[in-house]
Design a protein around this motif. Structure first.
Motif, short mmCIF file in Angstrom:
data_model
loop_
_atom_site.label_atom_id
_atom_site.label_comp_id
_atom_site.label_asym_id
_atom_site.label_seq_id
_atom_site.Cartn_x
_atom_site.Cartn_y
_atom_site.Cartn_z
N UNK A 49 38.27 -0.86 60.24
CA UNK A 49 37.89 -0.36 58.91
C UNK A 49 38.99 -0.65 57.89
N UNK A 50 38.57 -1.03 56.70
CA UNK A 50 39.51 -1.33 55.63
C UNK A 50 40.15 -0.05 55.10
N UNK A 51 41.43 -0.11 54.81
CA UNK A 51 42.12 1.04 54.23
C UNK A 51 41.79 1.21 52.75
N UNK A 52 41.13 0.23 52.16
CA UNK A 52 40.68 0.33 50.76
C UNK A 52 39.16 0.42 50.68
N UNK A 53 38.53 0.73 51.81
CA UNK A 53 37.09 0.79 51.85
C UNK A 53 36.53 2.15 51.49
N UNK A 54 35.24 2.33 51.72
CA UNK A 54 34.58 3.61 51.47
C UNK A 54 35.32 4.68 52.24
#
Length: 461
Positions: free
Chosen positions: A408-413
Motif C-alpha cells: 500500500x502507498x504511504x500517500x494513498x487513501x
C-alpha cells in the motif's frame, strides 16, 4: 420476553435503554481508552477531507468578524485528535495574512482522561502547540466556558453514544424500551458474583484486568407503557411522535438534547458560527418511518444509537436556535470539493459479488480496490494503513492480505472510510473493471441518497 439463552446470567435488572447504554459506554471508553479505535473508524479518524471542509467554512465566517473578537472553539468528543490536527493544518495554510490562526484558541473536550491521554500524544496535533488545549469536560455538563463566549462548537459522532431512550407508538399509546444485560458466566475469569458487582459499580481499574467481555453481552429487550411528560423537552417529543407510524422503534436522543442546550448557552449571541455536529441516523420523517431500519449498533461492546435528526432539529428550535441546517455529510464535504464523493467502503459494498464473498475475500477486494485507487489518489499526508487479518482467515488469504498491505502507498487513501471523489474513481475505471466493478455499480455508489441511515451534518445557530 424469553432470550432463548438458558446459559446466560444477568448482569443487572431491566432498566430504560438509556441507563444501560450510558453505563456500558462509560466502561467501554474508560477501559479501552485510545484502543477504541481498533473497533471502528470514523470519517475523521485518519482522513482529512471533512476537517478541511470545516476549516474552510470557519475561515470564511471569521473573515466577517471584527479583528478584536477572540476566536474560541471547543470540540466535544475528540476521538484520536486527527480532526483537530487537520483543521488546524488547513487554517494555518489558508490564513496567509495571519488574521485567524494566531488568535485561535481550540479546546479539545472529552469526559474520558484515557481518550485525552491518547490525543495529547498525537504528534500531528503537537505541531500546533500554543493553539490548542485539552479539558476533561462532559459535553452534557453545564460547565466548560463562560456563557456567550464561544465562537464555535463542533462534535463528531458523540450523539450516538449519549443517553438515548427508545419509544414505540401503538394504538395511541407510547411504550418505552427497557434493556437487561446478560452474559455467559464462563466468559468471566474468577468469581462471577464479584464481577457483577464490579460491572454494576463501573470499577474501571479492576475491569481493565479482565479479558474482553463487553462484546459478549447479550441485550434482552422489553417495552413498558410510559408518559413522556416529564422527559426533557417532553412536549416536543410528544408532538414528534405524532408523525411516527405505529410499531416503529424511535430513538429519542435525550443526551444530545443536553449538548444543544449547553451550546446555545455558551455560544456568543452575535459572533458565533453555531454548533455543528456530525453523526449517523435518520435524516427525515420518511426515513424514521422506514420499516425494519436499525435503531442501534454494537461495536466491540460499545452500544450506539441512531440519531433522530428531525427531533434534534425540533429540540434545537425549542432550545433557542433560530437557524438550522440539516443535510447529508457527503453533500457538505462534496460541496467543499465541488464534486460528488463517497467513502471507499461504499464503493466496495456496491461490488456485484461482495454479498457472496467470505469476509477474508472481502478484505482482499478492499485492498485491491485501494491499490487501484492509489494509482491516482494522492494524500497530502504520509501514513501507512494498518489492516489486521480477521480471525479464521485461511493461510492463503492471510498471506495475500499481508502482501497487499505491504504494498500500500504511504500517500494513498488513508482509511477504508476515507472520502474519494467521483473524478478519482473515474480515473481508475479500467483497473476497477478488472476487479469486477461494472459501470452501474459505480453509478449506484454515487447515488445512494435515500438510505434510511446516513451520516449527516446538523448546524444550529
Amino acid at each position: 420476553m424469553n432470550s432463548g439463552h438458558s446459559e446466560l446470567a444477568s448482569l443487572g435488572d431491566f432498566q430504560p435503554a438509556d441507563v444501560w447504554q450510558v453505563h456500558v459506554n462509560h466502561i467501554f471508553y474508560g477501559t479501552k481508552g485510545p484502543g477504541i479505535h481498533q473497533h471502528f473508524q470514523t470519517y475523521v479518524s485518519r482522513d482529512h477531507r471533512l476537517a478541511y471542509a470545516l476549516a474552510d467554512h470557519f475561515f470564511k465566517h471569521c473573515e466577517t468578524l471584527p479583528t478584536e473578537v477572540p476566536l474560541l472553539v471547543q470540540e466535544w468528543g475528540v476521538g484520536n485528535g486527527n480532526l483537530a490536527a487537520r483543521m488546524l493544518d488547513r487554517l494555518k495554510e489558508i490564513d496567509t495574512e495571519g488574521r485567524v490562526y494566531p488568535r485561535l484558541s481550540y479546546t479539545l473536550c472529552d469526559y474520558s482522561q484515557e481518550i485525552l491521554n491518547g490525543v495529547e500524544a498525537n504528534p500531528d496535533l503537537q505541531a500546533h502547540a500554543g493553539r490548542y488545549a485539552t479539558a476533561l469536560i462532559d459535553a452534557r455538563d453545564p460547565e466548560g466556558a463562560e456563557p456567550g463566549s464561544l465562537t464555535w462548537v463542533l462534535s463528531n459522532e458523540i450523539w450516538d453514544d449519549l443517553a438515548t431512550r427508545v419509544l414505540i407508538k401503538s394504538q395511541g399509546m407510547l411504550f418505552e424500551e427497557y434493556l437487561q444485560p446478560l452474559i455467559e458466566p464462563a466468559v468471566i475469569q474468577g468469581d462471577f458474583d464479584t464481577f457483577v458487582r464490579q460491572f454494576q459499580n463501573a470499577d474501571l481499574d479492576v475491569l481493565k484486568t479482565h479479558p474482553p467481555f463487553l462484546d459478549q453481552i447479550v441485550w434482552e429487550r422489553a417495552f413498558q407503557r410510559t408518559d413522556v411528560g416529564d422527559w426533557p423537552f417532553g412536549d416536543v417529543v410528544n408532538k414528534h411522535m405524532e408523525s411516527i407510524d405505529d410499531d416503529i422503534p424511535t430513538p429519542v436522543n435525550v443526551g444530545a438534547f443536553g449538548t444543544l442546550e449547553k451550546a446555545h448557552r455558551l455560544l456568543h449571541p452575535q459572533h458565533s458560527a453555531g454548533y455543528t455536529g456530525f453523526d449517523y441516523g435518520m435524516l427525515s420523517t420518511a426515513h424514521l418511518n422506514r420499516v425494519g431500519r436499525p435503531y442501534f449498533k454494537l461495536y466491540g461492546g460499545q452500544y450506539t444509537s441512531m440519531v433522530n435528526f428531525p427531533l434534534l432539529a425540533e429540540v434545537g428550535q425549542a432550545a433557542g436556535f433560530s437557524q438550522i441546517e440539516l443535510e447529508p455529510q457527503h453533500a457538505y464535504v462534496g460541496r467543499s470539493l465541488e464534486e460528488p464523493l463517497i467513502s471507499l467502503l461504499e464503493l466496495v459494498q456496491n461490488h456485484p459479488k461482495v454479498g457472496e464473498m467470505a469476509p477474508w475475500d472481502v478484505d482482499v477486494l478492499m485492498l485491491e480496490t485501494l491499490q487501484a485507487l492509489n494509482t491516482h489518489y494522492r494524500s497530502p499526508y504520509t501514513s501507512k494503513m494498518d489492516y489486521p487479518t480477521l480471525p479464521g482467515t485461511p493461510k492463503k488469504q492471510r498471506k495475500l492480505i499481508a502482501q497487499l498491505v505491504k504494498n500500500l502507498s504511504t500517500r494513498g487513501v488513508p482509511d477504508t472510510v476515507a472520502y474519494v471523489t467521483e473524478s478519482e474513481v473515474r480515473a481508475v475505471e479500467k483497473p476497477l473493471r478488472k476487479l469486477g466493478y461494472r459501470e452501474k455499480d459505480i453509478q449506484r455508489s454515487f447515488s445512494l441518497n435515500d438510505a434510511p441511515i446516513q451520516f449527516c451534518r446538523l448546524t444550529l445557530r
